[in-house]
Design a protein around this motif. Structure first.
Motif, PDB file in Angstrom:
ATOM      1  N   LEU A 138      38.011  37.921  35.711  1.00 40.92           N
ATOM      2  CA  LEU A 138      38.685  38.164  36.980  1.00 40.92           C
ATOM      3  C   LEU A 138      40.137  37.705  36.867  1.00 40.92           C
ATOM      4  CD1 LEU A 138      38.625  38.771  40.086  1.00 40.92           C
ATOM      5  CD2 LEU A 138      37.925  36.364  40.385  1.00 40.92           C
ATOM      6  N   HIS A 139      41.080  38.626  37.049  1.00 38.08           N
ATOM      7  CA  HIS A 139      42.498  38.277  37.140  1.00 38.08           C
ATOM      8  C   HIS A 139      42.841  38.071  38.619  1.00 38.08           C
ATOM      9  CE1 HIS A 139      42.555  39.920  33.095  1.00 38.08           C
ATOM     10  NE2 HIS A 139      43.825  39.638  32.961  1.00 38.08           N
ATOM     11  N   VAL A 140      43.515  36.972  38.929  1.00 41.90           N
ATOM     12  CA  VAL A 140      43.915  36.709  40.313  1.00 41.90           C
ATOM     13  C   VAL A 140      45.436  36.617  40.402  1.00 41.90           C
ATOM     14  CG1 VAL A 140      41.754  35.563  40.919  1.00 41.90           C
ATOM     15  CG2 VAL A 140      43.661  34.202  40.044  1.00 41.90           C
ATOM     16  N   TYR A 141      45.954  36.989  41.579  1.00 41.34           N
ATOM     17  CA  TYR A 141      47.398  37.006  41.805  1.00 41.34           C
ATOM     18  C   TYR A 141      47.713  36.327  43.132  1.00 41.34           C
ATOM     19  CZ  TYR A 141      46.932  40.429  38.140  1.00 41.34           C
ATOM     20  OH  TYR A 141      46.599  41.039  36.952  1.00 41.34           O
ATOM     21  N   ILE A 167      41.164  45.061  42.817  1.00 35.07           N
ATOM     22  CA  ILE A 167      40.367  44.613  43.969  1.00 35.07           C
ATOM     23  C   ILE A 167      41.236  43.787  44.921  1.00 35.07           C
ATOM     24  CG2 ILE A 167      38.174  44.611  42.701  1.00 35.07           C
ATOM     25  CD1 ILE A 167      38.463  41.622  42.347  1.00 35.07           C
ATOM     26  N   GLY A 168      40.723  43.570  46.123  1.00 35.66           N
ATOM     27  CA  GLY A 168      41.414  42.762  47.115  1.00 35.66           C
ATOM     28  C   GLY A 168      41.059  41.287  47.007  1.00 35.66           C
ATOM     29  N   ALA A 174      34.398  36.946  46.531  1.00 35.35           N
ATOM     30  CA  ALA A 174      33.001  37.362  46.429  1.00 35.35           C
ATOM     31  C   ALA A 174      32.517  37.299  44.979  1.00 35.35           C
ATOM     32  CB  ALA A 174      32.838  38.774  46.984  1.00 35.35           C
ATOM     33  N   ILE A 175      33.387  37.671  44.038  1.00 36.54           N
ATOM     34  CA  ILE A 175      33.020  37.609  42.618  1.00 36.54           C
ATOM     35  C   ILE A 175      32.969  36.177  42.126  1.00 36.54           C
ATOM     36  CG2 ILE A 175      33.857  38.180  40.282  1.00 36.54           C
ATOM     37  CD1 ILE A 175      34.948  40.803  41.513  1.00 36.54           C
ATOM     38  N   GLU A 176      33.923  35.341  42.572  1.00 37.32           N
ATOM     39  CA  GLU A 176      33.958  33.934  42.166  1.00 37.32           C
ATOM     40  C   GLU A 176      34.089  33.047  43.410  1.00 37.32           C
ATOM     41  OE1 GLU A 176      33.255  30.912  41.194  1.00 37.32           O
ATOM     42  OE2 GLU A 176      33.330  31.968  39.274  1.00 37.32           O
ATOM     43  N   PRO A 177      32.948  32.604  43.972  1.00 33.84           N
ATOM     44  CA  PRO A 177      32.970  31.809  45.207  1.00 33.84           C
ATOM     45  C   PRO A 177      33.739  30.491  45.088  1.00 33.84           C
ATOM     46  CG  PRO A 177      30.776  32.690  44.796  1.00 33.84           C
ATOM     47  CD  PRO A 177      31.582  32.975  43.567  1.00 33.84           C
ATOM     48  N   ALA A 178      33.947  29.982  43.870  1.00 30.42           N
ATOM     49  CA  ALA A 178      34.697  28.733  43.718  1.00 30.42           C
ATOM     50  C   ALA A 178      36.140  28.879  44.184  1.00 30.42           C
ATOM     51  CB  ALA A 178      34.667  28.276  42.260  1.00 30.42           C
ATOM     52  N   ASP A 190      42.159  41.810  39.878  1.00 25.17           N
ATOM     53  CA  ASP A 190      41.458  42.892  39.199  1.00 25.17           C
ATOM     54  C   ASP A 190      40.329  42.294  38.381  1.00 25.17           C
ATOM     55  OD1 ASP A 190      42.756  42.223  36.586  1.00 25.17           O
ATOM     56  OD2 ASP A 190      44.512  43.095  37.539  1.00 25.17           O
ATOM     57  N   TYR A 191      39.322  43.119  38.131  1.00 26.99           N
ATOM     58  CA  TYR A 191      38.080  42.614  37.527  1.00 26.99           C
ATOM     59  C   TYR A 191      37.616  43.565  36.439  1.00 26.99           C
ATOM     60  CZ  TYR A 191      33.219  41.014  37.197  1.00 26.99           C
ATOM     61  OH  TYR A 191      32.012  40.548  36.742  1.00 26.99           O
ATOM     62  N   THR A 192      37.293  42.986  35.280  1.00 25.05           N
ATOM     63  CA  THR A 192      36.757  43.745  34.149  1.00 25.05           C
ATOM     64  C   THR A 192      35.363  43.207  33.853  1.00 25.05           C
ATOM     65  OG1 THR A 192      39.020  43.895  33.287  1.00 25.05           O
ATOM     66  CG2 THR A 192      37.226  44.555  31.812  1.00 25.05           C
TER      67      THR A 192
END
Length: 415
Positions: A138-141, A167-168, A174-178, A190-192
Motif C-alpha cells: 500500500l502506497h500512501v500520500y 484508491i482513496g 480499510a486495507i490497513e486499519p493501523a 494506491d495498492y498492489t
C-alpha cells in the motif's frame, strides 16, 4: 562451467542457486562471515513491483534542489569533490526526461514481475522460510501534489503490467486499519495486491544453505583483492587469506558486489556507472498490543517503507549520496522514527529501535546491469538500487540462462 561468484548478498546467492540448478559448478566468495550481512542485512523487506518508478524522473531535479542542505531530506546529495558522483549525477539528469523515464519503468517492471514469479516458484519448490507475507503493498500520500503525480505514475505502471490500483484515503485505512489514527493526514493511496514482503537477510541465509546442499561452495571471510586479466579474458581472482594471497581460477566469473562492483571492475579496465546510495533502516520490536501495520507500506513523499517481519516492524528508506561512508547519521535515523510516529501514533513498541545503514548499488536509470560484460568470461549482476530483493530471483534466472547459452524468458533491452 566452473563459475566463481564474487558477493554473497541476496543477488549473488540467488545467482548461485540458479547457476547450480542449471548444472554449473559454483563457488561464492564474500568478505563477511556469512551470507547477506551487508546491503541485504536490514533493508526494506519488500518485493515491490509497484515501486518501479525510477528516482530519475521529470520531478526529481526540482525535488532534489529543494531538499539540498536538509539533513533529514529523503534524497540528499552531499556536496563534495567526487568525480564519480559528478559523472553519475550527469547521467542521472539525462534519465529524467519523460521518454527515458517511461522506457526505464517498462524495463524495471518487466524484470520485477518476472522476478516475483520466480520467487513464488522457488518458494513452492523449496518451502524456504523468511517471514514472508502476501498481503500486497500500500502506497500512501499526505500531499495532494504527490498523490496527483502518483495517479499518473500508476497509469504507466498498469500499462506495462503492474496492477497498481489508485484508491482513496478511506480505502487505505480499510486495507490497513493501523492507519486509522493518521486518517486526517491521508489524501489517498494506491495498492498492489500481488506484491509481497519478507526478511531479505533471512531469505539470503536460508537460500545459501539450500545452495550448499546442491554443492555450491561458499568461502566466507575472504576478501577479493582484484581480478586478473590475460589474453583478453579474466584469468583469476586474487584473494587474501590468513596464510597469504591465493589465486582462484574458473571458466567464468560473476561480479555481484553491489556498490563495490565498480571498484572491482576498475582492476580490469571497466568503468560502470554504479554509485552507492546510503539507505537507513530502523527495526522496531513489537508487543501483542502494538498497533502496527501488517500490510507492507510505502510513504512515497518521504521515501520510506514499512514492512512487518513477525514481531518486528522494519522502517527503511531515504537515500544519501556520500560515497562509501557507512556511518549512521542520527538526524536521518530520527527522521525515520518521527515519520513512523506520525503515521502510527499508537504503535506502542516493545523496546528501542535498532538502526542500520547500507549502500544500495544505484544506476542513473535504476535499471540494473545483468549479463555479459565487455570481457568474454566476465558477467555482471549489480546496480539494482532499492530493488535488489525484488529483482534477485529474476536477475539470477536471467544470468543463469545467458551463461548457459539459453535465450532468457524476458526480453532484455538495457540489462
Amino acid at each position: 562451467m566452473k563459475v566463481l561468484i564474487l558477493g554473497a548478498g541476496v543477488v549473488g546467492v540467488s545467482s548461485a542457486w540458479y547457476l547450480a540448478k542449471a548444472g554449473h559448478e559454483v563457488t561464492v566468495i564474500d568478505r563477511q562471515p556469512a551470507a547477506g550481512l551487508e546491503t541485504s542485512f536490514a533493508n526494506g523487506g519488500q518485493i515491490s513491483v509497484s515501486h518501479a518508478e525510477p528516482w530519475s524522473n521529470p520531478h526529481a531535479p526540482l525535488r532534489a534542489l529543494s531538499w539540498m542542505g536538509r539533513e533529514d531530506a529523503p534524497l540528499l546529495f552531499r556536496l563534495r569533490w567526487d568525480p564519480a558522483l559528478f559523472d553519475w549525477s550527469w547521467r542521472f539528469l539525462r534519465e529524467c526526461t519523460p521518454q527515458r523515464t517511461r522506457n526505464n519503468i517498462r524495463d524495471i517492471v518487466a524484470l520485477a514481475l518476472y522476478s516475483r514469479n520466480q520467487l513464488k516458484a522457488l518458494r513452492a519448490e523449496t518451502a524456504i522460510e523468511y517471514e514472508h507475507l502476501e498481503r500486497g503493498i500500500l502506497h500512501v500520500y499526505t500531499d495532494p501534489k504527490e498523490y496527483a503525480a502518483a495517479v499518473e505514475a500508476s497509469k504507466v505502471l498498469r500499462e506495462f503490467g503492474c496492477d497498481r490500483k489508485t484508491i482513496g484515503a478511506d480505502e487505505c485505512v480499510a486495507i490497513e486499519p493501523a492507519l486509522q489514527a493518521a486518517r486526517p493526514l491521508l489524501v489517498g493511496g494506491d495498492y498492489t495486491a500481488a506484491d509481497e514482503s519478507g526478511d531479505a537477510q533471512s531469505f539470503t541465509k536460508n537460500l545459501a544453505a539450500l545452495c550448499a546442499a546442491r554443492g555450491v561452495c561458499f568461502r566466507y571471510g575472504t576478501t577479493v583483492l582484484r581480478l586478473t586479466k590475460s589474453g583478453g579474458a579474466i584469468s583469476g581472482a586474487l584473494i587474501e587469506t590468513a596464510t597469504g594471497d591465493e589465486m582462484l581460477t574458473a571458466d567464468a566469473y560473476v561480479v555481484a558486489l553491489g556498490s563495490y562492483t565498480p571498484l572491482m571492475l576498475r582492476t580490469v579496465g571497466i568503468r560502470l556507472p554504479v554509485y552507492p546510495a546510503k539507505g537507513y533502516s530502523a527495526t522496531i520490536p513489537l508487543t501483542e498490543s502494538s498497533i502496527a501495520p501488517t500490510v507492507a507500506m510505502t510513504d512515497d513523499g518521504h521515501k520510506i517503507v514499512f514492512s512487518r517481519l513477525g514481531q518486528r516492524l522494519r522502517v527503511a528508506g531515504t537515500a544519501e549520496f556520500n560515497g562509501y561512508n557507512t556511518e549512521l547519521n542520527s538526524v536521518r535515523c530520527q527522521a525515520l522514527m518521527q515519520r513512523t510516529r506520525q503515521l502510527f501514533p499508537e504503535l506502542r513498541p516493545a523496546g528501542e529501535p535498532e538502526f542500520w545503514c547500507g549502500l544500495r548499488p544505484s544506476t542513473p536509470s535504476n535499471v540494473p546491469f545483468v549479463g555479459r560484460s565487455s570481457v568474454p568470461n566476465l558477467y555482471l549482476n549489480t546496480g539494482h538500487g532499492t530493488l535488489g530483493w525484488t529483482m534477485a530471483c529474476g536477475s539470477g534466472t536471467v544470468l543463469a540462462d545467458i551463461m548457459s547459452g539459453k535465450e532468457p524468458e524476458i526480453q532484455l533491452r538495457q540489462f
